[in-house]
Design a protein around this motif. Structure first.
Motif, PDB file in Angstrom:
ATOM      1  N   GLY A 117       0.910  -1.163  -0.058  1.00 52.65           N
ATOM      2  CA  GLY A 117      -0.039  -0.028   0.066  1.00 52.65           C
ATOM      3  C   GLY A 117       0.965   1.324  -0.079  1.00 52.65           C
ATOM      4  N   GLN A 118       2.094   1.238  -0.334  1.00 50.09           N
ATOM      5  CA  GLN A 118       3.099   2.326  -0.372  1.00 50.09           C
ATOM      6  C   GLN A 118       2.824   3.183  -1.674  1.00 50.09           C
ATOM      7  OE1 GLN A 118       7.038   1.052  -0.679  1.00 50.09           O
ATOM      8  NE2 GLN A 118       7.793   2.932  -0.525  1.00 50.09           N
ATOM      9  N   GLN A 119       2.880   4.498  -1.356  1.00 46.03           N
ATOM     10  CA  GLN A 119       2.853   5.405  -2.389  1.00 46.03           C
ATOM     11  C   GLN A 119       4.124   6.237  -2.907  1.00 46.03           C
ATOM     12  OE1 GLN A 119      -0.305   8.371  -1.139  1.00 46.03           O
ATOM     13  NE2 GLN A 119      -1.867   6.860  -2.003  1.00 46.03           N
ATOM     14  N   THR A 120       4.158   6.745  -3.793  1.00 42.23           N
ATOM     15  CA  THR A 120       5.349   7.395  -4.381  1.00 42.23           C
ATOM     16  C   THR A 120       5.652   8.659  -3.585  1.00 42.23           C
ATOM     17  OG1 THR A 120       4.512   8.554  -6.029  1.00 42.23           O
ATOM     18  CG2 THR A 120       5.365   6.594  -6.760  1.00 42.23           C
ATOM     19  N   PRO A 121       6.886   9.208  -3.172  1.00 43.45           N
ATOM     20  CA  PRO A 121       6.999  10.290  -2.236  1.00 43.45           C
ATOM     21  C   PRO A 121       6.497  11.439  -2.712  1.00 43.45           C
ATOM     22  CG  PRO A 121       9.168   9.014  -2.549  1.00 43.45           C
ATOM     23  CD  PRO A 121       8.094   8.418  -3.452  1.00 43.45           C
ATOM     24  N   ALA A 122       6.662  11.837  -4.109  1.00 40.73           N
ATOM     25  CA  ALA A 122       6.413  13.163  -4.351  1.00 40.73           C
ATOM     26  C   ALA A 122       4.960  13.155  -5.205  1.00 40.73           C
ATOM     27  CB  ALA A 122       7.345  13.799  -5.550  1.00 40.73           C
ATOM     28  N   ILE A 125       1.252   8.650  -5.828  1.00 42.62           N
ATOM     29  CA  ILE A 125       0.328   7.475  -6.721  1.00 42.62           C
ATOM     30  C   ILE A 125       0.732   6.220  -6.121  1.00 42.62           C
ATOM     31  CG2 ILE A 125       0.155   8.818  -8.638  1.00 42.62           C
ATOM     32  CD1 ILE A 125       2.365   7.138 -10.064  1.00 42.62           C
ATOM     33  N   PRO A 126       0.116   5.263  -6.099  1.00 42.40           N
ATOM     34  CA  PRO A 126       0.465   3.731  -5.593  1.00 42.40           C
ATOM     35  C   PRO A 126       1.692   3.382  -6.290  1.00 42.40           C
ATOM     36  CG  PRO A 126      -2.038   4.101  -6.210  1.00 42.40           C
ATOM     37  CD  PRO A 126      -1.264   5.217  -6.563  1.00 42.40           C
ATOM     38  N   MET A 127       2.529   2.913  -5.315  1.00 43.43           N
ATOM     39  CA  MET A 127       3.924   2.432  -5.987  1.00 43.43           C
ATOM     40  C   MET A 127       4.083   1.396  -6.937  1.00 43.43           C
ATOM     41  SD  MET A 127       6.829   3.526  -5.372  1.00 43.43           S
ATOM     42  CE  MET A 127       8.461   3.442  -5.228  1.00 43.43           C
ATOM     43  N   TYR A 128       2.935   0.595  -6.907  1.00 39.41           N
ATOM     44  CA  TYR A 128       2.794  -0.569  -7.827  1.00 39.41           C
ATOM     45  C   TYR A 128       2.883   0.062  -9.027  1.00 39.41           C
ATOM     46  CZ  TYR A 128      -2.104  -0.222  -8.309  1.00 39.41           C
ATOM     47  OH  TYR A 128      -3.404   0.051  -8.385  1.00 39.41           O
ATOM     48  N   ILE A 129       2.373   1.290  -9.326  1.00 38.81           N
ATOM     49  CA  ILE A 129       2.124   1.570 -10.854  1.00 38.81           C
ATOM     50  C   ILE A 129       3.528   1.756 -11.413  1.00 38.81           C
ATOM     51  CG2 ILE A 129       1.368   3.441 -12.182  1.00 38.81           C
ATOM     52  CD1 ILE A 129      -1.014   3.739 -10.210  1.00 38.81           C
ATOM     53  N   PRO A 130       4.415   2.467 -10.950  1.00 38.84           N
ATOM     54  CA  PRO A 130       5.672   2.569 -11.543  1.00 38.84           C
ATOM     55  C   PRO A 130       6.358   1.229 -11.410  1.00 38.84           C
ATOM     56  CG  PRO A 130       5.625   4.222  -9.679  1.00 38.84           C
ATOM     57  CD  PRO A 130       4.530   3.234  -9.769  1.00 38.84           C
ATOM     58  N   TYR A 131       6.253   0.256 -10.742  1.00 39.38           N
ATOM     59  CA  TYR A 131       6.683  -1.176 -10.747  1.00 39.38           C
ATOM     60  C   TYR A 131       5.958  -1.770 -11.821  1.00 39.38           C
ATOM     61  CZ  TYR A 131       9.722  -1.045  -6.715  1.00 39.38           C
ATOM     62  OH  TYR A 131      10.660  -1.225  -5.881  1.00 39.38           O
ATOM     63  N   SER A 132       4.868  -1.573 -12.462  1.00 43.88           N
ATOM     64  CA  SER A 132       4.414  -2.262 -13.528  1.00 43.88           C
ATOM     65  C   SER A 132       4.788  -2.056 -14.718  1.00 43.88           C
ATOM     66  CB  SER A 132       2.675  -1.626 -13.594  1.00 43.88           C
ATOM     67  OG  SER A 132       2.747  -0.382 -13.925  1.00 43.88           O
ATOM     68  N   ILE A 133       5.815  -0.865 -14.902  1.00 44.13           N
ATOM     69  CA  ILE A 133       6.565  -0.888 -16.108  1.00 44.13           C
ATOM     70  C   ILE A 133       7.368  -2.050 -16.212  1.00 44.13           C
ATOM     71  CG2 ILE A 133       8.629   0.358 -17.136  1.00 44.13           C
ATOM     72  CD1 ILE A 133       7.598   2.623 -15.391  1.00 44.13           C
ATOM     73  N   LEU A 134       7.832  -2.947 -15.260  1.00 50.05           N
ATOM     74  CA  LEU A 134       8.808  -4.068 -15.128  1.00 50.05           C
ATOM     75  C   LEU A 134       8.013  -5.232 -15.926  1.00 50.05           C
ATOM     76  CD1 LEU A 134      10.484  -3.954 -11.688  1.00 50.05           C
ATOM     77  CD2 LEU A 134      11.402  -3.327 -14.007  1.00 50.05           C
TER      78      LEU A 134
END
Length: 159
Positions: A117-122, A125-134
């Protein structure tokens, strides 16, 4: 199938090109704001970091299409045509297996991050969204390796 590949080619290359252009513009904006106005937009640096990862993974997929990855040209020195053909088929098959394995592992990682349930610092947005790039990038690479394998299965045209 050809229409799908045409759309995939255009989509991937256009998206990577647009992301690269957006990245250059945002870097320019950030430099101008920082040095001329002594002001900075907090989310730009974080967004650019994620954009760089995006460009890296989708650029790697485009590089597979053009055969632009580093390689060793040992195949041309194999005297046996049958062995040469086997090696030519084995290389994309190995790429398929490797990228499929990375799709699986990156998917598990993304789900694990989503569970936190972590969010990006700035950008918040949910942190899994940037991780979905992988997993998306590895899926794209896997599709490219599958197409490379299919193209190598076709018999070579006689000159």
């Amino acid at each position: 199938m050809k229409k799908f590949l045409y759309l995939l080619d255009n989509f991937e290359e256009s998206l990577a090109g647009f992301a690269l252009l957006l990245m250059a513009l945002l870097y320019f904006l950030e430099v101008v704001l920082r040095y001329l106005f002594s002001h900075s937009i907090a989310w730009i640096e974080e967004f650019l970091r994620y954009l760089m990862v995006f460009i890296t993974f989708f650029g790697a997929s485009v590089a597979i299409k053009y055969g632009a990855h580093m390689s060793v040209n040992v195949i041309e020195f194999i005297p046996s045509k049958a062995l040469k053909r086997a090696v030519e088929l084995f290389i994309p098959l190995l790429g398929i297996l490797f990228s499929a394995w990375l799709v699986y592992l990156s998917w598990l990682l993304m789900l694990r991050i989503k569970g936190f349930g972590q969010q990006t610092p700035a950008m918040q947005i949910p942190m899994y969204i940037p991780y979905s790039i992988l997993p998306l990038g590895f899926i794209s690479m896997c599709v490219r390796f599958v197409m490379q394998f299919i193209n190598r299965l076709k018999p070579a045209k006689q000159a």
